[in-house]
Design an enzyme around this catalytic site. Sequence first.
Site, short mmCIF file in Angstrom:
data_model
loop_
_atom_site.label_atom_id
_atom_site.label_comp_id
_atom_site.label_asym_id
_atom_site.label_seq_id
_atom_site.Cartn_x
_atom_site.Cartn_y
_atom_site.Cartn_z
CD GLU A 167 -25.54 -17.13 -2.42
OE1 GLU A 167 -25.78 -16.36 -3.37
OE2 GLU A 167 -24.51 -17.04 -1.72
CG ASN A 209 -23.49 -23.11 0.90
OD1 ASN A 209 -23.30 -23.31 2.10
ND2 ASN A 209 -22.81 -22.21 0.22
CG HIS A 245 -21.03 -14.57 4.05
ND1 HIS A 245 -19.66 -14.70 4.04
CD2 HIS A 245 -21.48 -15.39 3.06
CE1 HIS A 245 -19.29 -15.56 3.10
NE2 HIS A 245 -20.39 -15.99 2.49
CD GLU A 275 -20.15 -19.44 1.12
OE1 GLU A 275 -20.14 -18.21 0.95
OE2 GLU A 275 -20.69 -20.24 0.32
CG ASP A 277 -17.03 -13.47 5.79
OD1 ASP A 277 -18.24 -13.28 6.06
OD2 ASP A 277 -16.60 -13.43 4.61
#
Length: 356
Positions: A167, A209, A245, A275, A277
């Site tokens: 990030e 990432n 996300h 990641e 979700d």
Amino acid sequence: MRFTTLSVALATSSLSIAAPAPAANYDHGNDHARKPEGLNALARKAGLLYFGTAIDNPSLNNTKYLSIAYNTSEFGQVTPANGQKWMYIEPSRNVFNYAMGDAIIKPAIQNHQMRRCHNLLWHSQLPDWLTSKNYTKSELIGILENHIKHEANYYKNECYAWDVVNEAFNDDGTYRNDLWLWTIGPEYLELAFKFAKKYVGRGTKLYYNDYNVERVNNKSMAIASMVKSFQAKDIPIDGLGFQAHFTTGKAPSYDEVKASMKQFTDLGLEVAITELDVRTTLPDSDEKQAQQAKDYAATVKACKDTEDCVGVTVWDFWDPLSWVPDVFSGQGVPCLWSANYTKKPAYYAVAEVLRD
């Protein structure tokens, strides 16, 4: 690239080291493992290297949870959600504690699951000793290399991939204004990857990432430009992690995810969903669960249909352990299993995509 059963076996076995046997109450979920159609089993049949999950340390006294998390039919890869982050690994300067990371990694090794290690450098979850003092550029570069050296050496050859930097960009494509940028400048990104390459061990993939890169936008294009700059300077980078996300009903489409992945596979990188979700505005409903299922399925299908997408990781699989409610007020239930361990429509939608 697509992977055969042999290539998966080689990837897991070549990274394995001896590890302590699990505790007596550790449940490998052998009854589940006999079932051939879990998400990882389906992903491997579809040509992916793995379907995996993040695991966080508060879950480790829950044998029901562990029987799913370490069930290799469901999950062929494990990521420590927090245990390898800087504040836990180096809580005091030059004092290293690997207990939280080991609690996730060692059972995965024992269970012959692949490991994605997360992460070596981030702007968040840094210890007070690092954030409360002003360091010179040369001091902070030395601290950075020392941290990566110790952590990467400790987990040397145990990780399929490391998220080297996490990030580092804002949504508008500019660099995140954090400790690393203030003190070192943009070259901290290059240094982190150089240091990682020096210490991680043979064959470990080096990833950048980030989130909100699942569409072609200012952020994803800035990262692609960074990758091109790295390649021009022979800075090592192997992969791009799409955190994914999402919010139910607002997730990127299959075509959008696939187009963004193409930005990076065209540059010779592998990509992965790292990641995943899909959070829902509460209260939940059958209609919202149906939409959540579509959003999960579109992203997994985009990976399956992208030649160099190697796998999918969900950011935990059980709703009660999700990070979402603590960060997004009024939102939750983002995972594939509900609080009572029922597989949700999203689970079956993902399974169907992998089965097709």
